[in-house]
Write a protein that holds these residues in place. Structure first.
Motif, PDB file in Angstrom:
ATOM      1  N   VAL A  11      -8.486  11.679  -8.998  1.00 16.55           N
ATOM      2  CA  VAL A  11      -7.361  12.179  -8.204  1.00 16.55           C
ATOM      3  C   VAL A  11      -6.945  11.155  -7.147  1.00 16.55           C
ATOM      4  O   VAL A  11      -5.754  10.855  -6.975  1.00 16.55           O
ATOM      5  CB  VAL A  11      -7.722  13.520  -7.547  1.00 16.55           C
ATOM      6  CG1 VAL A  11      -6.662  13.917  -6.516  1.00 16.55           C
ATOM      7  CG2 VAL A  11      -7.862  14.607  -8.598  1.00 16.55           C
ATOM      8  N   LEU A  12      -7.919  10.598  -6.428  1.00 13.57           N
ATOM      9  CA  LEU A  12      -7.603   9.616  -5.387  1.00 13.57           C
ATOM     10  C   LEU A  12      -6.992   8.357  -5.983  1.00 13.57           C
ATOM     11  O   LEU A  12      -6.056   7.777  -5.414  1.00 13.57           O
ATOM     12  CB  LEU A  12      -8.865   9.273  -4.592  1.00 13.57           C
ATOM     13  CG  LEU A  12      -9.387  10.358  -3.662  1.00 13.57           C
ATOM     14  CD1 LEU A  12     -10.712   9.938  -3.031  1.00 13.57           C
ATOM     15  CD2 LEU A  12      -8.367  10.682  -2.575  1.00 13.57           C
ATOM     16  N   ALA A  13      -7.502   7.924  -7.123  1.00 13.58           N
ATOM     17  CA  ALA A  13      -6.947   6.741  -7.781  1.00 13.58           C
ATOM     18  C   ALA A  13      -5.507   6.988  -8.199  1.00 13.58           C
ATOM     19  O   ALA A  13      -4.628   6.131  -8.014  1.00 13.58           O
ATOM     20  CB  ALA A  13      -7.800   6.360  -8.983  1.00 13.58           C
ATOM     21  N   SER A  55       1.227   2.693   4.403  1.00 17.25           N
ATOM     22  CA  SER A  55       0.024   3.093   5.107  1.00 17.25           C
ATOM     23  C   SER A  55      -0.779   4.102   4.290  1.00 17.25           C
ATOM     24  O   SER A  55      -2.017   4.027   4.212  1.00 17.25           O
ATOM     25  CB  SER A  55       0.392   3.693   6.466  1.00 17.25           C
ATOM     26  OG  SER A  55      -0.767   4.030   7.193  1.00 17.25           O
ATOM     27  N   ARG A  56      -0.108   5.051   3.664  1.00 23.02           N
ATOM     28  CA  ARG A  56      -0.800   6.038   2.827  1.00 23.02           C
ATOM     29  C   ARG A  56      -1.499   5.373   1.653  1.00 23.02           C
ATOM     30  O   ARG A  56      -2.624   5.744   1.290  1.00 23.02           O
ATOM     31  CB  ARG A  56       0.206   7.072   2.332  1.00 23.02           C
ATOM     32  CG  ARG A  56       0.763   7.962   3.424  1.00 23.02           C
ATOM     33  CD  ARG A  56       2.006   8.700   2.959  1.00 23.02           C
ATOM     34  NE  ARG A  56       2.628   9.430   4.061  1.00 23.02           N
ATOM     35  CZ  ARG A  56       3.864   9.892   4.049  1.00 23.02           C
ATOM     36  NH1 ARG A  56       4.637   9.699   2.983  1.00 23.02           N
ATOM     37  NH2 ARG A  56       4.344  10.539   5.094  1.00 23.02           N
ATOM     38  N   GLU A  57      -0.824   4.364   1.070  1.00 22.07           N
ATOM     39  CA  GLU A  57      -1.449   3.634  -0.024  1.00 22.07           C
ATOM     40  C   GLU A  57      -2.738   2.962   0.444  1.00 22.07           C
ATOM     41  O   GLU A  57      -3.769   3.014  -0.230  1.00 22.07           O
ATOM     42  CB  GLU A  57      -0.492   2.568  -0.558  1.00 22.07           C
ATOM     43  CG  GLU A  57      -1.094   1.708  -1.667  1.00 22.07           C
ATOM     44  CD  GLU A  57      -0.411   0.367  -1.793  1.00 22.07           C
ATOM     45  OE1 GLU A  57      -0.230  -0.094  -2.932  1.00 22.07           O
ATOM     46  OE2 GLU A  57      -0.079  -0.228  -0.740  1.00 22.07           O
ATOM     47  N   CYS A 109       1.453   6.413  -4.472  1.00 27.99           N
ATOM     48  CA  CYS A 109       1.892   5.883  -3.176  1.00 27.99           C
ATOM     49  C   CYS A 109       2.450   4.474  -3.319  1.00 27.99           C
ATOM     50  O   CYS A 109       3.430   4.115  -2.649  1.00 27.99           O
ATOM     51  CB  CYS A 109       0.725   5.881  -2.189  1.00 27.99           C
ATOM     52  SG  CYS A 109       0.302   7.514  -1.547  1.00 27.99           S
ATOM     53  N   THR A 110       1.841   3.662  -4.180  1.00 26.20           N
ATOM     54  CA  THR A 110       2.373   2.322  -4.417  1.00 26.20           C
ATOM     55  C   THR A 110       3.804   2.406  -4.938  1.00 26.20           C
ATOM     56  O   THR A 110       4.697   1.681  -4.476  1.00 26.20           O
ATOM     57  CB  THR A 110       1.497   1.562  -5.423  1.00 26.20           C
ATOM     58  OG1 THR A 110       0.152   1.509  -4.956  1.00 26.20           O
ATOM     59  CG2 THR A 110       2.012   0.139  -5.617  1.00 26.20           C
ATOM     60  N   GLY A 111       4.039   3.283  -5.905  1.00 20.43           N
ATOM     61  CA  GLY A 111       5.387   3.461  -6.421  1.00 20.43           C
ATOM     62  C   GLY A 111       6.347   3.987  -5.370  1.00 20.43           C
ATOM     63  O   GLY A 111       7.510   3.562  -5.302  1.00 20.43           O
ATOM     64  N   ALA A 133       8.193   5.855  -9.316  1.00 18.44           N
ATOM     65  CA  ALA A 133       6.797   6.308  -9.169  1.00 18.44           C
ATOM     66  C   ALA A 133       6.169   6.692 -10.510  1.00 18.44           C
ATOM     67  O   ALA A 133       5.043   6.267 -10.808  1.00 18.44           O
ATOM     68  CB  ALA A 133       6.730   7.474  -8.179  1.00 18.44           C
ATOM     69  N   PRO A 134       6.854   7.476 -11.376  1.00 17.96           N
ATOM     70  CA  PRO A 134       6.281   7.735 -12.702  1.00 17.96           C
ATOM     71  C   PRO A 134       6.054   6.453 -13.497  1.00 17.96           C
ATOM     72  O   PRO A 134       5.097   6.348 -14.269  1.00 17.96           O
ATOM     73  CB  PRO A 134       7.332   8.622 -13.374  1.00 17.96           C
ATOM     74  CG  PRO A 134       8.046   9.284 -12.254  1.00 17.96           C
ATOM     75  CD  PRO A 134       8.081   8.272 -11.161  1.00 17.96           C
ATOM     76  N   GLY A 135       6.932   5.460 -13.294  1.00 17.34           N
ATOM     77  CA  GLY A 135       6.769   4.197 -13.996  1.00 17.34           C
ATOM     78  C   GLY A 135       5.499   3.482 -13.582  1.00 17.34           C
ATOM     79  O   GLY A 135       4.812   2.878 -14.418  1.00 17.34           O
ATOM     80  N   TYR A 136       5.175   3.536 -12.301  1.00 18.33           N
ATOM     81  CA  TYR A 136       3.941   2.902 -11.824  1.00 18.33           C
ATOM     82  C   TYR A 136       2.713   3.588 -12.414  1.00 18.33           C
ATOM     83  O   TYR A 136       1.748   2.926 -12.812  1.00 18.33           O
ATOM     84  CB  TYR A 136       3.894   2.922 -10.299  1.00 18.33           C
ATOM     85  CG  TYR A 136       4.405   1.645  -9.676  1.00 18.33           C
ATOM     86  CD1 TYR A 136       3.546   0.718  -9.136  1.00 18.33           C
ATOM     87  CD2 TYR A 136       5.766   1.365  -9.652  1.00 18.33           C
ATOM     88  CE1 TYR A 136       4.011  -0.464  -8.580  1.00 18.33           C
ATOM     89  CE2 TYR A 136       6.248   0.189  -9.105  1.00 18.33           C
ATOM     90  CZ  TYR A 136       5.364  -0.727  -8.567  1.00 18.33           C
ATOM     91  OH  TYR A 136       5.823  -1.907  -8.037  1.00 18.33           O
TER      92      TYR A 136
END
Length: 315
Positions: free
Chosen positions: A120-122, A81-83, A128-130, A148-151
């Motif tokens: 920042v938003l991007a 949802s946040r994504e 969030c996807t990660g 998440a760092p990988g994404y």
């Protein structure tokens, strides 16, 4: 897990788009990238198209796409949802940044502020996807600190070659974009190699004894499968890829996704514009193919702990 083409397209396309958007917005906002109108229109336009294509692809993965809007209401507890909320929230400042770039230029007082907000938003959207995957504890290949760092690293690595291409085509200075693309590709390669090493050597989070609660009685093992034919859980969450195939795909992902684009980007920096463009187009294609292989492996090598009930010894 069974790799879905729509999710792979979503994460690869939107990742490249967000990576390009982050780089363009951040660099132009701090004044180290000359904001020519051609670069702005082509670069930001491409970024938004890639993002939109990715988001539309994700809709095809939903069982009831017409209900997708309901997921936005769960932003307090759901990374998905946040994504979605952040993905939609990125569009207004991004479009304002495009307008400011094309109409007012860097002299506008709002240019840097809107550009920073867009970047920042991007970046938060990619995080969030990660985190959608990193928050799933029953899947050990995802629930770790490298996802998440990988994404984010992959987004920058797939977006950076686009930045170099547009800077070359529109006569901007190629030095800084080349350095940024090189660093992004090297960083992504390192993060992915560390991630693969982590999932290969991480201790199992559960065993059959844990799943059945029979560990106190001795070594537990499954005598018979709960049913005679594969069900949804086995097809979607028990997908298997042979180790030898995974190794080949990893090598392909590294070579096509990082090594070849890096070599071509560095080669293009030493060539005249027309020859540089001819080198950068294959770099983009190679980067895309490598990212697809990397993302396919990300899903194919993820196994849910539910597999313990269907014969897996550990998870």
């Amino acid at each position: 897990m069974h790799p879905a083409a729509s999710v792979i397209l979503f994460t690869v396309s939107s990742g490249a788009g967000y990576g390009l958007l982050i780089l363009l917005a951040a660099l132009a906002s701090i004044g180290v990238l000359s904001p020519g109108r051609g670069l702005g229109l082509a670069g930001l336009g491409t970024a938004l198209v890639l993002i939109t294509v990715g988001l539309l692809a994700s809709m095809f993965h939903l069982g009831r796409p017409e209900r997708a809007w309901r997921s936005l209401s769960q932003w307090r507890t759901s990374w998905l949802s946040r994504e979605g909320v952040l993905a939609l929230a990125t569009y207004p400042p991004a479009l304002l940044f495009v307008a400011s770039w094309l109409l007012a230029g860097p002299s506008s007082g709002a240019f840097a502020a809107v550009g920073t907000l867009t970047a920042v938003l991007a970046c938060l959207t990619v995080i969030c996807t990660g985190m959608i995957y990193a928050s799933l504890k029953p899947i050990p290949q995802w629930c770790n600190r490298w996802v998440a760092p990988g994404y984010v690293a992959m987004a920058l690595a797939t977006g950076a070659p686009w930045l170099v291409l547009f800077a070359t085509v529109f006569g901007e200075q190629r030095g800084l974009p080349t350095v940024i693309a090189s660093l992004a590709l090297v960083l992504a390669a390192v993060v992915k190699l560390v991630y693969w090493r982590h999932i290969d050597h991480a201790a199992p989070i559960a065993t059959v004894a844990d799943a059945t609660g029979l560990g106190a009685l001795g070594q537990a093992r499954v005598l018979e499968s709960p049913h005679t034919e594969e069900n949804y859980l086995q097809k979607e969450m028990g997908f298997r890829v042979a180790r030898k195939h995974a190794s080949k795909l990893r090598r392909f992902a590294v070579l096509a996704g990082f090594v070849l684009p890096l070599c071509l980007v560095l080669l293009a920096s030493a060539l005249p514009v027309s020859a540089a463009v001819l080198a950068l187009v294959p770099a983009l294609v190679s980067s895309l193919l490598g990212a697809i292989a990397e993302r396919w492996l990300f899903f194919a090598q993820a196994r849910h702990v539910v597999n313990l009930y269907y014969g897996a010894a550990t998870a």
